[in-house]
Scaffold this motif. Structure first.
Motif, mmCIF file in Angstrom:
data_model
loop_
_atom_site.group_PDB
_atom_site.id
_atom_site.type_symbol
_atom_site.label_atom_id
_atom_site.label_comp_id
_atom_site.label_asym_id
_atom_site.label_seq_id
_atom_site.Cartn_x
_atom_site.Cartn_y
_atom_site.Cartn_z
ATOM 1 N N UNK A 193 0.721 -1.675 -0.206
ATOM 2 C CA UNK A 193 0.110 0.223 0.302
ATOM 3 C C UNK A 193 0.786 1.550 -0.229
ATOM 4 N N UNK A 194 1.428 0.964 -0.781
ATOM 5 C CA UNK A 194 2.620 2.679 -1.269
ATOM 6 C C UNK A 194 2.033 3.738 -1.360
ATOM 7 N N UNK A 195 2.733 4.817 -0.777
ATOM 8 C CA UNK A 195 1.738 6.334 -1.250
ATOM 9 C C UNK A 195 2.738 7.088 -1.141
ATOM 10 N N UNK A 196 2.676 8.041 -2.978
ATOM 11 C CA UNK A 196 3.882 8.642 -3.172
ATOM 12 C C UNK A 196 2.996 10.232 -3.439
ATOM 13 N N UNK A 197 3.803 11.101 -3.438
ATOM 14 C CA UNK A 197 3.390 13.147 -3.798
ATOM 15 C C UNK A 197 4.405 13.417 -4.487
ATOM 16 N N UNK A 198 3.750 13.486 -5.807
ATOM 17 C CA UNK A 198 4.802 14.367 -6.146
ATOM 18 C C UNK A 198 4.588 16.064 -6.643
ATOM 19 N N UNK A 199 5.090 17.095 -6.230
ATOM 20 C CA UNK A 199 5.432 18.043 -6.043
ATOM 21 C C UNK A 199 5.895 19.313 -7.320
ATOM 22 N N UNK A 200 4.884 19.669 -8.367
ATOM 23 C CA UNK A 200 6.623 20.370 -9.479
ATOM 24 C C UNK A 200 5.746 21.997 -9.044
ATOM 25 N N UNK A 201 5.212 22.036 -7.944
ATOM 26 C CA UNK A 201 4.851 23.494 -7.664
ATOM 27 C C UNK A 201 4.868 23.682 -6.101
ATOM 28 N N UNK A 202 4.457 24.501 -5.490
ATOM 29 C CA UNK A 202 4.635 24.781 -3.814
ATOM 30 C C UNK A 202 3.825 24.209 -3.197
ATOM 31 N N UNK A 203 3.747 23.222 -2.898
ATOM 32 C CA UNK A 203 2.484 22.422 -2.442
ATOM 33 C C UNK A 203 2.843 21.391 -1.355
ATOM 34 N N UNK A 204 3.205 21.436 0.395
ATOM 35 C CA UNK A 204 3.733 20.444 1.365
ATOM 36 C C UNK A 204 3.437 19.228 0.629
ATOM 37 N N UNK A 205 1.994 18.919 0.351
ATOM 38 C CA UNK A 205 2.172 17.884 0.045
ATOM 39 C C UNK A 205 0.941 17.375 -0.794
ATOM 40 N N UNK A 206 1.797 16.932 -1.753
ATOM 41 C CA UNK A 206 1.053 17.325 -3.179
ATOM 42 C C UNK A 206 0.662 15.886 -4.252
ATOM 43 N N UNK A 207 -1.394 15.380 -3.553
ATOM 44 C CA UNK A 207 -1.161 14.309 -4.180
ATOM 45 C C UNK A 207 -1.250 14.904 -6.230
ATOM 46 N N UNK A 208 -0.231 13.849 -7.228
ATOM 47 C CA UNK A 208 -0.182 13.866 -8.398
ATOM 48 C C UNK A 208 -0.971 14.637 -9.678
ATOM 49 N N UNK A 209 -0.720 15.714 -10.311
ATOM 50 C CA UNK A 209 -1.834 15.602 -10.991
ATOM 51 C C UNK A 209 -1.528 15.276 -11.765
ATOM 52 N N UNK A 210 -2.605 15.289 -13.513
ATOM 53 C CA UNK A 210 -1.871 14.574 -14.754
ATOM 54 C C UNK A 210 -1.575 15.935 -15.503
ATOM 55 N N UNK A 211 -2.112 16.858 -15.255
ATOM 56 C CA UNK A 211 -1.593 18.346 -15.888
ATOM 57 C C UNK A 211 -0.797 19.380 -15.341
ATOM 58 N N UNK A 212 0.243 19.114 -14.681
ATOM 59 C CA UNK A 212 1.067 19.637 -13.551
ATOM 60 C C UNK A 212 2.502 18.751 -13.938
ATOM 61 N N UNK A 213 3.295 19.587 -14.693
ATOM 62 C CA UNK A 213 4.465 19.203 -15.179
ATOM 63 C C UNK A 213 5.780 19.641 -14.958
ATOM 64 N N UNK A 214 6.592 18.737 -15.560
ATOM 65 C CA UNK A 214 8.181 19.163 -14.562
ATOM 66 C C UNK A 214 8.827 20.487 -15.600
ATOM 67 N N UNK A 215 8.558 21.949 -15.388
ATOM 68 C CA UNK A 215 9.416 22.344 -15.985
ATOM 69 C C UNK A 215 10.904 21.948 -16.198
ATOM 70 N N UNK A 216 11.424 23.288 -17.350
ATOM 71 C CA UNK A 216 12.160 23.295 -17.928
ATOM 72 C C UNK A 216 14.362 23.381 -16.672
#
Length: 361
Positions: A193-216
């Motif tokens: 039951x892994x939990x993974x959070x990914x943030x490319x913007x200023x969010x402390x705990x980030x449920x990953x969004x499909x429309x937020x992408x890694x910037x250059x």
């Protein structure tokens, strides 16, 4: 069943001693993590009844009893076909045993719903309901050797997941795509039951969004909760992409120094709020006081975040560090406009220092 049955029997016996000391006649355990703690297995919609004296009872859906007995040490397993039968069984158990004070966990976990409490009160109008969350969490806060072994194994899995994150992060990739690759690695490694959070913007705990992408040019923060035999570790890293600027570099350096301070200060007998004040002062002196979110640590075990949770329960910052606690350092990020800067690992508290269980190089 995972683990020696005697481990779980002893836990129930210790819990029953606490119930008797508090003059509580029995407890209805509905939260999944405490259900696992006492039974040795996870189960959907758990219902565990523990009297102050005598054998515990588990209720499962019709057809599940045989498999449950294979997964747990508890022999008294009752099947129900309708939820009405479950509630009737709980009421009958309470009145059959002459109970007047019954414990429930007032938590926020799955199956600890307010609606269950309301139904329970309506069906048992003469019963005094007592919050037993402090009792269960008090037992769970100090880990046994078997628990620590599971946490160490979970740490190795988390490290493999973070390595995958480092390898896949590139400009244009979405948060969801990164999380999917990490989750795949964690589950193939045995994390159920892994939990993974990914943030490319200023969010402390980030449920990953499909429309937020890694910037250059920016940062990507990845937080991983990996489990083994239901026991978790928590780790986080911030990855630099391109040239995000001087402010990011400075924030990372300050966070690394704060990390070292926290490791030096976190030792047996020290109150967590003492360490918290030193870190807050440090961030303020370095110009990041407004970017720091209070609560430098939290416990880890059958939940990714469990007491002492200094991040969200301020009174628990007064807790003193004890041997065989499992704590994270440092949990909250520095919140700067470019993103959330994190560096977090899980540690076992030992008499002579901290044992790190999550590694990423």
């Amino acid at each position: 069943m995972r683990g020696n049955p005697e481990i779980f029997k002893r836990r129930v016996e210790r819990f029953q001693e606490l119930l008797r000391k508090k003059e509580i006649d029995g407890a209805v355990i509905r939260t999944l993590s405490s259900f696992i703690y006492f039974t040795g297995t996870k189960w959907l919609r758990p219902s565990l009844l523990i009297p102050a004296e005598g054998e515990p009872v588990v209720y499962v859906v019709k057809g599940e009893a045989e498999l449950f007995r294979e997964k747990s040490w508890i022999e008294n397993v009752v099947e129900f076909q309708k939820v009405e039968d479950l509630m009737a069984g709980v009421v009958s158990w309470i009145h059959r045993n002459g109970m007047e004070r019954v414990g429930l966990e007032f938590g926020v976990e799955r199956d600890a719903y307010l609606i269950f409490l309301k139904i329970f009160e309506r069906l048992n109008p003469t019963i005094e309901i007592v919050d037993i969350l402090d009792l269960t969490m008090g037992l769970r806060m100090i880990k046994e050797d078997w628990e620590l072994d599971n946490i160490r194994k979970a740490g190795k899995i988390a490290g493999r997941g973070m390595k995958v994150a480092e390898e896949v992060i590139k400009p244009g990739l979405s948060e969801l795509e990164i999380a999917a690759e990490v989750v795949r690695e964690l589950m193939l490694s045995g994390s159920e039951d892994p939990k993974v959070y990914v943030s490319t913007t200023p969010r402390a705990h980030a449920e990953p969004f499909r429309d937020l992408r890694v910037p250059e040019n920016g940062i990507v923060t990845v937080v991983i909760g990996a489990d083994w035999n239901h026991y978790y570790v928590n780790m986080a890293r911030t990855f630099v992409v391109g040239e995000p600027g001087e402010r990011v570099r400075e924030a990372i350096e300050v966070k690394e120094e704060a990390y070292r301070i926290a490791l030096e200060e976190t030792r047996v007998g020290v109150a967590l709020n003492t360490i918290e004040k030193k870190l807050a002062n440090f961030f303020r002196e370095r110009g990041f006081g407004e970017a720091y979110i209070a609560g430098y640590t939290h416990g880890v075990g059958l939940l990714i975040e469990e007491p002492p949770i200094t991040t969200i329960i301020a009174p628990q910052r007064a807790t003193k560090v004890q041997e065989n606690m499992v704590l994270t350092v440092i949990h909250p990020p520095l919140m700067i406009p470019e993103g959330a800067v994190k560096h977090e690992d899980t540690y076992i508290v030992k008499k002579d220092g901290l044992e790190r269980v999550t590694f990423f190089f």
